[in-house]
Design a protein around this motif. Structure first.
Motif, PDB file in Angstrom:
ATOM      1  N   HIS A 177       9.093  55.822 -21.244  1.00 40.89           N
ATOM      2  CA  HIS A 177       8.808  56.131 -19.835  1.00 40.89           C
ATOM      3  C   HIS A 177       8.740  57.645 -19.608  1.00 40.89           C
ATOM      4  O   HIS A 177       7.857  58.133 -18.893  1.00 40.89           O
ATOM      5  CB  HIS A 177       9.877  55.515 -18.928  1.00 40.89           C
ATOM      6  CG  HIS A 177       9.655  54.080 -18.598  1.00 40.89           C
ATOM      7  ND1 HIS A 177       9.995  53.055 -19.460  1.00 40.89           N
ATOM      8  CD2 HIS A 177       9.113  53.466 -17.506  1.00 40.89           C
ATOM      9  CE1 HIS A 177       9.690  51.891 -18.911  1.00 40.89           C
ATOM     10  NE2 HIS A 177       9.144  52.114 -17.721  1.00 40.89           N
ATOM     11  N   GLU A 178       9.664  58.370 -20.196  1.00 42.22           N
ATOM     12  CA  GLU A 178       9.685  59.832 -20.022  1.00 42.22           C
ATOM     13  C   GLU A 178       8.399  60.459 -20.564  1.00 42.22           C
ATOM     14  O   GLU A 178       7.794  61.330 -19.926  1.00 42.22           O
ATOM     15  CB  GLU A 178      10.899  60.428 -20.736  1.00 42.22           C
ATOM     16  CG  GLU A 178      12.225  60.158 -20.039  1.00 42.22           C
ATOM     17  CD  GLU A 178      13.425  60.638 -20.845  1.00 42.22           C
ATOM     18  OE1 GLU A 178      13.207  61.140 -21.983  1.00 42.22           O
ATOM     19  OE2 GLU A 178      14.563  60.520 -20.369  1.00 42.22           O
TER      20      GLU A 178
ATOM     21  N   HIS B 266       5.365  59.575 -18.418  1.00 46.43           N
ATOM     22  CA  HIS B 266       5.374  60.322 -17.156  1.00 46.43           C
ATOM     23  C   HIS B 266       4.634  61.649 -17.309  1.00 46.43           C
ATOM     24  O   HIS B 266       3.879  62.070 -16.421  1.00 46.43           O
ATOM     25  CB  HIS B 266       6.814  60.567 -16.710  1.00 46.43           C
ATOM     26  CG  HIS B 266       6.941  61.385 -15.459  1.00 46.43           C
ATOM     27  ND1 HIS B 266       6.670  60.868 -14.213  1.00 46.43           N
ATOM     28  CD2 HIS B 266       7.274  62.682 -15.263  1.00 46.43           C
ATOM     29  CE1 HIS B 266       6.853  61.810 -13.302  1.00 46.43           C
ATOM     30  NE2 HIS B 266       7.211  62.919 -13.909  1.00 46.43           N
ATOM     31  N   THR B 267       4.824  62.280 -18.462  1.00 48.90           N
ATOM     32  CA  THR B 267       4.160  63.558 -18.726  1.00 48.90           C
ATOM     33  C   THR B 267       2.703  63.366 -19.120  1.00 48.90           C
ATOM     34  O   THR B 267       1.810  64.057 -18.615  1.00 48.90           O
ATOM     35  CB  THR B 267       4.897  64.305 -19.855  1.00 48.90           C
ATOM     36  OG1 THR B 267       6.256  64.537 -19.463  1.00 48.90           O
ATOM     37  CG2 THR B 267       4.223  65.644 -20.150  1.00 48.90           C
TER      38      THR B 267
ATOM     39  N   ALA C   6       0.239  62.133 -16.195  1.00 45.71           N
ATOM     40  CA  ALA C   6       0.223  62.893 -14.935  1.00 45.71           C
ATOM     41  C   ALA C   6      -1.204  63.358 -14.622  1.00 45.71           C
ATOM     42  O   ALA C   6      -1.974  63.677 -15.527  1.00 45.71           O
ATOM     43  CB  ALA C   6       1.158  64.089 -15.049  1.00 45.71           C
TER      44      ALA C   6
ATOM     45  N   SER D 145       0.947  58.132 -11.377  1.00 39.33           N
ATOM     46  CA  SER D 145       2.370  57.780 -11.353  1.00 39.33           C
ATOM     47  C   SER D 145       2.645  56.608 -12.287  1.00 39.33           C
ATOM     48  O   SER D 145       1.778  55.769 -12.545  1.00 39.33           O
ATOM     49  CB  SER D 145       2.806  57.406  -9.929  1.00 39.33           C
ATOM     50  OG  SER D 145       2.243  56.164  -9.545  1.00 39.33           O
ATOM     51  N   LEU D 146       3.884  56.537 -12.779  1.00 40.80           N
ATOM     52  CA  LEU D 146       4.282  55.425 -13.651  1.00 40.80           C
ATOM     53  C   LEU D 146       4.210  54.096 -12.907  1.00 40.80           C
ATOM     54  O   LEU D 146       3.849  53.075 -13.489  1.00 40.80           O
ATOM     55  CB  LEU D 146       5.707  55.652 -14.169  1.00 40.80           C
ATOM     56  CG  LEU D 146       5.853  56.552 -15.393  1.00 40.80           C
ATOM     57  CD1 LEU D 146       7.327  56.802 -15.674  1.00 40.80           C
ATOM     58  CD2 LEU D 146       5.184  55.926 -16.608  1.00 40.80           C
TER      59      LEU D 146
END
Length: 329
Positions: free
Chosen positions: A29-30, A33-34, A37, A40-41
């Motif tokens: 997930h982390e 997220h990057t 971008a 949104s997740l």
């Protein structure tokens, strides 16, 4: 291995596997997220990811009765697992890239247990269950939530599109797992549905590509406005839907060389940024970068922008007032 021995080991290690799955979910997930971008997740992942542990009875059934494993406990790679459901096949590749990158970062070892794209190449005339399956194994020294994860502890990660997921939920246990024998006509119907899913995915991919290309000029204008707004106002620019609505409506009124002409206008009318700063506290519209386009159009094409203005006309009236122009509705 006897049932009692297998269950005792599983019950002792279940918290470790739960921690291992949580670690994987958190890291994926982390990284997503990057990498995705500014998407949104919540939008990218269509079904919430919930790591699941095998129930005791299912573990025993699969490890000791349904299949012949040399080492039933160790060889069972899906004691814990999770599923990432995304919209398109290109999105699957983004999740795969994050998992493969995790190998390079030393987070885990990974092997592809199933790859639907390779299966298509191997069996081009067959339309069946589709998903990407990874087995992620813990490396030495893995720790999470105060638990030391056993070296080689496995977690199955499935990645599929929303359409593939719907197909799997409807058919997988009844068609592709040997609990029942489906009639040939049923299998044929299911194969046709997967063929339709493949075609639909290709249509979606093309539509997204075409729409993205059509939206590129407006997106670039928005990026330009955001940059000069933040530089001039010394505050973060908003990103609400009103920006896109105004760009879509007024794009044809924008100058042929918007970056130069809007920039020249703002340099000549330096007070615009002061007016924006004054109005931010009381007017939401002035927190959005599209307000700069509104100022330019109110100055250069006042009659046209008044005719097609899609937002609250009070906002446009304030812009006119700041420029010393009369606003009559």
């Amino acid at each position: 291995m006897k049932e009692a021995e297998l269950l005792a080991k599983w019950r002792a290690e279940r918290p470790l596997y739960e921690a291992w799955a949580d670690f994987i979910s958190q890291k994926v997930h982390e990284a997503l997220h990057t990498s995705i971008a500014p998407v949104s997740l919540d939008y990218f992942i269509k079904v919430p990811v919930k790591p699941r542990l095998k129930a005791d009875s299912t573990l025993v059934d699969k490890a000791l009765h349904r299949k012949k494993y040399a080492n039933p406990y160790e060889d069972l790679t899906d004691k814990v697992g999770m599923r990432f459901v995304v919209l398109l096949t290109t999105d699957i590749r983004k999740v795969c890239a994050v998992i493969e990158a995790g190998v390079g970062k030393g987070l885990w070892d990974a092997s592809k247990d199933r790859d639907y794209e390779q299966e298509r190449l191997d069996k081009p005339l067959e339309f069946s269950y589709q998903s990407v399956h990874y087995i992620l194994r813990a490396r030495e020294g893995a720790e999470h939530q105060g638990h030391k994860i056993p070296v080689g502890a496995s977690c199955e990660v499935q990645i599929r599109t929303l359409l593939q997921h719907a197909h799997s939920e409807l058919t997988h246990d009844t068609i592709y797992k040997p609990k029942t024998t489906a009639k040939p006509e049923v299998k044929r119907t299911v194969a046709k549905s997967m063929a339709l899913i493949e075609a639909t995915d290709e249509f979606f991919e093309k539509a997204i590509k075409d729409l993205d290309e059509a939206a590129r000029p407006g997106r670039e204008l928005m990026a330009f406005l955001t940059s000069i707004y933040e530089e001039g106002v010394k505050a973060s620019a908003g990103s609400e839907l009103s920006n896109q609505i105004l760009i879509d409506t007024c794009f044809d009124l924008a100058p042929a060389t918007p970056y130069k002409e809007i920039n020249d206008f703002l340099q000549a009318k330096g007070f615009v940024f002061d007016r924006i700063k004054e109005r931010i506290a009381t007017s939401h519209f002035f927190t959005q970068p599209i307000v700069l386009l509104a100022y330019y159009l109110a100055y250069a094409k006042p009659a046209q922008v008044k005719d097609i203005w899609p937002l609250d006309r009070n906002d446009l009236a304030l812009v006119f007032s700041d420029l010393g122009k009369k606003f009559e509705d």
